[in-house]
Design a protein around this motif. Structure first.
Motif, PDB file in Angstrom:
ATOM      1  N   GLU A   1      -9.990   7.078   0.563  1.00 39.50           N
ATOM      2  CA  GLU A   1      -8.709   6.387   0.414  1.00 39.50           C
ATOM      3  C   GLU A   1      -8.614   5.235   1.420  1.00 39.50           C
ATOM      4  O   GLU A   1      -8.205   4.130   1.061  1.00 39.50           O
ATOM      5  CB  GLU A   1      -7.555   7.372   0.631  1.00 39.50           C
ATOM      6  CG  GLU A   1      -6.190   6.714   0.464  1.00 39.50           C
ATOM      7  CD  GLU A   1      -5.043   7.672   0.770  1.00 39.50           C
ATOM      8  OE1 GLU A   1      -4.318   8.029  -0.162  1.00 39.50           O
ATOM      9  OE2 GLU A   1      -4.878   8.062   1.955  1.00 39.50           O
ATOM     10  N   MET A   2      -9.003   5.493   2.676  1.00 34.91           N
ATOM     11  CA  MET A   2      -8.917   4.436   3.685  1.00 34.91           C
ATOM     12  C   MET A   2      -9.845   3.265   3.345  1.00 34.91           C
ATOM     13  O   MET A   2      -9.515   2.105   3.600  1.00 34.91           O
ATOM     14  CB  MET A   2      -9.227   4.983   5.081  1.00 34.91           C
ATOM     15  CG  MET A   2      -8.167   5.941   5.637  1.00 34.91           C
ATOM     16  SD  MET A   2      -6.460   5.326   5.518  1.00 34.91           S
ATOM     17  CE  MET A   2      -6.478   4.014   6.730  1.00 34.91           C
TER      18      MET A   2
ATOM     19  N   VAL B   1       0.875  -1.171   0.000  1.00 33.35           N
ATOM     20  CA  VAL B   1       0.000   0.000   0.000  1.00 33.35           C
ATOM     21  C   VAL B   1       0.917   1.227   0.000  1.00 33.35           C
ATOM     22  O   VAL B   1       1.629   1.475   0.970  1.00 33.35           O
ATOM     23  CB  VAL B   1      -0.912   0.021   1.250  1.00 33.35           C
ATOM     24  CG1 VAL B   1      -1.713   1.310   1.303  1.00 33.35           C
ATOM     25  CG2 VAL B   1      -1.837  -1.194   1.254  1.00 33.35           C
ATOM     26  N   ALA B   2       0.933   1.974  -1.099  1.00 35.92           N
ATOM     27  CA  ALA B   2       1.877   3.083  -1.267  1.00 35.92           C
ATOM     28  C   ALA B   2       1.098   4.392  -1.374  1.00 35.92           C
ATOM     29  O   ALA B   2       0.562   4.716  -2.425  1.00 35.92           O
ATOM     30  CB  ALA B   2       2.722   2.845  -2.520  1.00 35.92           C
ATOM     31  N   LEU B   3       1.005   5.138  -0.260  1.00 37.53           N
ATOM     32  CA  LEU B   3       0.182   6.349  -0.212  1.00 37.53           C
ATOM     33  C   LEU B   3       1.035   7.604  -0.354  1.00 37.53           C
ATOM     34  O   LEU B   3       2.027   7.773   0.372  1.00 37.53           O
ATOM     35  CB  LEU B   3      -0.591   6.408   1.117  1.00 37.53           C
ATOM     36  CG  LEU B   3      -1.412   5.163   1.508  1.00 37.53           C
ATOM     37  CD1 LEU B   3      -2.171   5.422   2.819  1.00 37.53           C
ATOM     38  CD2 LEU B   3      -2.363   4.741   0.398  1.00 37.53           C
ATOM     39  N   SER B   4       0.673   8.466  -1.296  1.00 31.65           N
ATOM     40  CA  SER B   4       1.299   9.792  -1.465  1.00 31.65           C
ATOM     41  C   SER B   4       2.821   9.696  -1.478  1.00 31.65           C
ATOM     42  O   SER B   4       3.506  10.381  -0.727  1.00 31.65           O
ATOM     43  CB  SER B   4       0.856  10.731  -0.322  1.00 31.65           C
ATOM     44  OG  SER B   4      -0.544  10.763  -0.204  1.00 31.65           O
ATOM     45  N   CYS B   5       3.350   8.841  -2.363  1.00 31.80           N
ATOM     46  CA  CYS B   5       4.795   8.581  -2.272  1.00 31.80           C
ATOM     47  C   CYS B   5       5.450   8.403  -3.640  1.00 31.80           C
ATOM     48  O   CYS B   5       4.868   8.720  -4.672  1.00 31.80           O
ATOM     49  CB  CYS B   5       5.047   7.377  -1.376  1.00 31.80           C
ATOM     50  SG  CYS B   5       4.496   5.801  -2.078  1.00 31.80           S
ATOM     51  N   TRP B   6       6.659   7.894  -3.619  1.00 31.35           N
ATOM     52  CA  TRP B   6       7.485   7.724  -4.824  1.00 31.35           C
ATOM     53  C   TRP B   6       8.307   6.454  -4.656  1.00 31.35           C
ATOM     54  O   TRP B   6       8.307   5.851  -3.584  1.00 31.35           O
ATOM     55  CB  TRP B   6       8.398   8.943  -5.004  1.00 31.35           C
ATOM     56  CG  TRP B   6       9.460   9.060  -3.936  1.00 31.35           C
ATOM     57  CD1 TRP B   6      10.769   8.628  -4.016  1.00 31.35           C
ATOM     58  CD2 TRP B   6       9.318   9.611  -2.610  1.00 31.35           C
ATOM     59  NE1 TRP B   6      11.428   8.871  -2.838  1.00 31.35           N
ATOM     60  CE2 TRP B   6      10.569   9.473  -1.955  1.00 31.35           C
ATOM     61  CE3 TRP B   6       8.269  10.210  -1.909  1.00 31.35           C
ATOM     62  CZ2 TRP B   6      10.793   9.915  -0.643  1.00 31.35           C
ATOM     63  CZ3 TRP B   6       8.491  10.641  -0.603  1.00 31.35           C
ATOM     64  CH2 TRP B   6       9.730  10.497   0.014  1.00 31.35           C
ATOM     65  N   LEU B   7       8.998   6.053  -5.721  1.00 32.60           N
ATOM     66  CA  LEU B   7       9.888   4.888  -5.647  1.00 32.60           C
ATOM     67  C   LEU B   7      11.321   5.375  -5.449  1.00 32.60           C
ATOM     68  O   LEU B   7      11.884   6.009  -6.339  1.00 32.60           O
ATOM     69  CB  LEU B   7       9.791   4.059  -6.936  1.00 32.60           C
ATOM     70  CG  LEU B   7      10.755   2.861  -7.033  1.00 32.60           C
ATOM     71  CD1 LEU B   7      10.484   1.834  -5.936  1.00 32.60           C
ATOM     72  CD2 LEU B   7      10.666   2.206  -8.408  1.00 32.60           C
ATOM     73  N   PRO B   8      11.927   5.103  -4.274  1.00 30.30           N
ATOM     74  CA  PRO B   8      13.311   5.544  -4.056  1.00 30.30           C
ATOM     75  C   PRO B   8      14.280   4.808  -4.987  1.00 30.30           C
ATOM     76  O   PRO B   8      14.008   3.678  -5.403  1.00 30.30           O
ATOM     77  CB  PRO B   8      13.593   5.152  -2.599  1.00 30.30           C
ATOM     78  CG  PRO B   8      12.271   4.836  -2.000  1.00 30.30           C
ATOM     79  CD  PRO B   8      11.383   4.392  -3.120  1.00 30.30           C
ATOM     80  N   LEU B   9      15.389   5.476  -5.298  1.00 32.34           N
ATOM     81  CA  LEU B   9      16.432   4.884  -6.158  1.00 32.34           C
ATOM     82  C   LEU B   9      15.813   4.302  -7.430  1.00 32.34           C
ATOM     83  O   LEU B   9      16.145   3.208  -7.871  1.00 32.34           O
ATOM     84  CB  LEU B   9      17.207   3.795  -5.389  1.00 32.34           C
ATOM     85  CG  LEU B   9      17.834   4.236  -4.050  1.00 32.34           C
ATOM     86  CD1 LEU B   9      18.505   3.064  -3.346  1.00 32.34           C
ATOM     87  CD2 LEU B   9      18.835   5.374  -4.241  1.00 32.34           C
TER      88      LEU B   9
END
Length: 232
Positions: A217-218, A143-151
């Motif tokens: 969203e929840m 579950v990836a909320l309000s984020c990005w993929l690091p590296l």
């Protein structure tokens, strides 16, 4: 807390919401920068399933470059929030190892990896994506909320093959997010589609939502968890 948690530093302090019946699945949820596990433990309690245990660890306090080196809870250092910003590669990998240690602990205690969902918000969501994609275990979902993929440039090479083929991902983002613009969420979604099974990916956006969460969203998170971790 059992004594063997001490070998898993983040677990000893984590907020745990226990199941109300026999626990057959686990959700590990990671908070955002400057926060702690309590708020998300409350959010998880509001959508809880009775057979699931929810673990909300606290990030360690470290100096954060983005915030003038102020000490605050942070999973790894942040230099900037644009896709081209330099990244704390060593810190991201170390943080992922700490989350993998929690996963290992749960697996040793009898919860199979395919009954574990990993999730997070903002920096915690970023770490949950990176951890799931580089884990040797095939997890039930992310579950990836309000984020990005690091590296992000290290993928798909950084993927462990079993995770990369089949992990289900629910990505959600507010369309009015001033901190991590929805375009970054969309770029992340496109990147994931380039090496994961697109049928297993979902990217939902919410009009008017800023860098936060909302009841819709929840509800989507609950539905995803229920689908990936059905009652056994």
């Amino acid at each position: 807390m059992c004594g063997n948690n001490m070998s898993v530093p983040l677990l000893a302090e984590a907020v745990t919401v226990s199941g109300t019946e026999r626990e057959t699945a686990v959700v590990i949820f990671l908070h955002g920068l400057g926060d702690n596990g309590h708020g998300w433990a409350d959010s998880m309690s509001s959508i809880r399933l009775p057979y699931v245990k929810y673990i909300c660890p606290h990030a360690p306090r470290i100096p954060v470059t983005l915030n003038m080196r102020m000490m605050m809870p942070s999973w790894f250092d942040l230099m900037g929030l644009s896709p081209e910003s330099p990244e704390d590669e060593a810190g991201i990998k170390k943080a992922a190892d700490n989350i993998k240690a929690i996963i290992e602990h749960e697996v040793k205690n009898g919860i199979p990896a395919n009954r574990i969902v990993l999730g997070g918000f903002s920096q915690g969501g970023a770490l949950s994506l990176y951890t799931a994609l580089t884990s040797q275990h095939k997890l039930a979902g992310v579950v990836a909320l309000s984020c990005w993929l690091p590296l992000h440039k290290s993928f798909p090479q950084a993927c462990s093959s079993s995770a990369s083929q089949s992990v289900a991902v629910l990505q959600c983002h507010g369309e009015m997010d001033p901190m991590i613009p929805v375009q970054i969420g969309a770029m992340t979604s496109e990147k994931l589609k380039s090496f994961l099974n697109p049928q297993r990916l979902s990217f939902k956006t919410y009009p008017g939502m800023m860098h936060s969460s909302c009841p819709e969203e929840m509800a989507a998170v609950k539905e995803f968890i229920e689908r990936q971790l059905p009652r056994v």
